[in-house]
Motif scaffolding. Sequence first.
Motif, short mmCIF file in Angstrom:
data_model
loop_
_atom_site.label_atom_id
_atom_site.label_comp_id
_atom_site.label_asym_id
_atom_site.label_seq_id
_atom_site.Cartn_x
_atom_site.Cartn_y
_atom_site.Cartn_z
N CYS A 128 0.84 -1.19 0.00
CA CYS A 128 0.00 0.00 0.00
C CYS A 128 0.89 1.25 0.00
N LEU A 152 -5.17 -3.00 2.73
CA LEU A 152 -5.79 -3.21 1.41
C LEU A 152 -6.31 -1.87 0.88
N ASP A 156 -2.22 -1.52 -3.02
CA ASP A 156 -2.09 -2.92 -2.60
C ASP A 156 -2.90 -3.82 -3.53
N ALA A 157 -4.13 -3.42 -3.80
CA ALA A 157 -4.99 -4.24 -4.65
C ALA A 157 -4.50 -4.27 -6.10
N ARG A 192 -1.33 -10.39 1.57
CA ARG A 192 -1.46 -8.93 1.47
C ARG A 192 -2.82 -8.48 0.93
N VAL A 193 -3.46 -9.33 0.12
CA VAL A 193 -4.72 -8.95 -0.52
C VAL A 193 -5.89 -9.81 -0.04
N TRP A 197 -8.88 -9.00 2.71
CA TRP A 197 -10.20 -8.97 2.07
C TRP A 197 -11.21 -9.82 2.85
N ILE A 218 -10.63 -1.37 -6.11
CA ILE A 218 -10.05 -2.43 -5.27
C ILE A 218 -10.73 -3.76 -5.54
N VAL A 222 -9.17 -7.38 -6.49
CA VAL A 222 -9.33 -8.53 -5.60
C VAL A 222 -9.87 -9.72 -6.38
#
Length: 623
Positions: A128, A152, A156-157, A192-193, A197, A218, A222
């Motif tokens: 991020c 997130l 990051d996404a 990380r994702v 989520w 995002i 995802v």
Amino acid sequence: MTVTVDVPTTLAATFGPAARRALRPRTWRAAPPVTDRAAWAGTTDADREALLTIAAERRDAARVEYPTLARWATYSRDGDRRPYERSLRNLMECAATATLALGVTGDQTWVPTLGDAVWQLCELSAWCLPSHYALPEDGSRPFLPIPGRDVLDLNDASLGGMLAAIDTVAGERLEQEFPGIRARVHHEIRRRVLDPWEQEEYFWHGVDAPPNNWAPWIVSNVLVCAAVVEPDVDRLAATVERALVILDRFRSGYDPDGSCDEGATYWWWAGATLFEGLDLLSTLTGGACDGFTVPPVAAMARFPMSMQIDARRQVNYSDGSPVLPENANWHLLARFGETVGDDQVIEHARWMGRQHALRFDGQLAPLFLRTLAELRAPGWQDSGPAAPGMPRSLYLPGTEVAVARSEALFLSAKGGHNDVSHNHNDVGSVIVSLDGEPVVVDAGVGVYHRETFMPEHRYGIWTMRSSWHSVPWPNGVEQHEGAEYRAADTTFSDDGDRASLAADLTRAYPEAAGLVRAERTAVLHRSTESVELHDDWAFVEPGTMTLVLMTLHDPRLVDGGLAVGPARISYDAERFEAVVERRDLDDEKLRAAWGPALHRIRLVERTAAPSGSHTVRITRGTA
């Protein structure tokens, strides 16, 4: 016999039993693998040359300017986003362009470049951005990332989505060279994702109010991560269900006209990423999950076309750019138009595609999928009829934005309120161009800093303030931010010769302005090729009205008014004094859009009065 077909009214309702049964985990690919040379043939020479140039530049830049502790700390200490974001962009775009270069050329020298970039991305403490590193549970902002704890956010996404897409086209080749690298990529995407989520709740989920562009941006990434990494069909289905709930919240913030209150620039992160998410879900389910039939998704496809002034410029209310943004992708808009069956959008996208070559600079990493799709569709813009689709006039009730054009003039005016996403205090603002040349402008927004999104500082930034927009300035009091500061009784009409937006602006100003009434009517007269801005006002006690006009060109006093570039602005010089101020632009984003300076015209009422009215007239100038 009449057959009734139930049309889903929510996106969540489109993911029924048939769509769930159609899910096949880990079968989706962004494109054929780079080892399939026949599938990568056909790229145009121009695209190939441009890609290889930018790929070499990004490779070299990533070796010199890469994410460091000092660059992260620069934001934490003084709020400057640029050093870390620029260095992270270099690394992300090195990976993106190396992948495309490997696919287009088959040149194996790109494999170690790609492998190094992917490995370095996996090694980062956070994906991020420093400006977004706020823990969702309490909003706290550690100076440095907590080990093993990512957030997130948008980057990051999109970084995870890019790596997932790269894995589908180049992962097998990387694994041959660097055994174990695919497992590392999947591990990082998971922690990380996908883990955040599934386990955390963020503001962009829109639990309390419809979210902005963060939600589809995002969520669409995802979904890419889950499609590539998630082997369990039930967990994949749960991700789809949750995604559709959030996208429904996003969709609920739009009116039936599909207008985007974040403006034309941010549509390419809002409506465009909604398209990408829904398009992916359709692919993952063999067409069984079709969110494009749910209102107002189809209407959203028309918004960027409607906001264009010409092939180079656009209406730029909110945090928008007056020039076409670098994240615009006309191939995507054509795909959107094809999916919803809108021929005018398709033809307009082709028309724009013929004038704007595929770009590999700018924001390539978060645009990886749409860049990849256009790169592999050479000649798409010549596959059918092409024609500009900008409307002769249009009013969008959802945002209270109107546009109208004649042979020479373009006018946009707005009512609305001062609590939109990426808000500027600009109720009643106007934009005018003549022969494509800006006359009355909206400055737009500069480079983002920490203060840009801090409510206590945002409206101290000059580009956000109403006194630097083309709106009234009663008694020296500016508009305030907030939903309660709004236009009332906004109406639009167009009888063929006269297109007009009228709004009551009284409530856009605080009580200190002393207003009883402030009404504005913006009119385009096609037969006389003129624009008129008529203001009518009244004060509780005698007061002074100032009318502001922002211009690109330096206004010059001439008989009967002001010469502004190709136009003449006429006003009542006996009642109003024209004060012209030059605003030198030291912000790199504003300078890129406008050049060295903008100008503000203040038409200041010479004598205080209990009420008044005035008409500013804009016509073609004379030599």
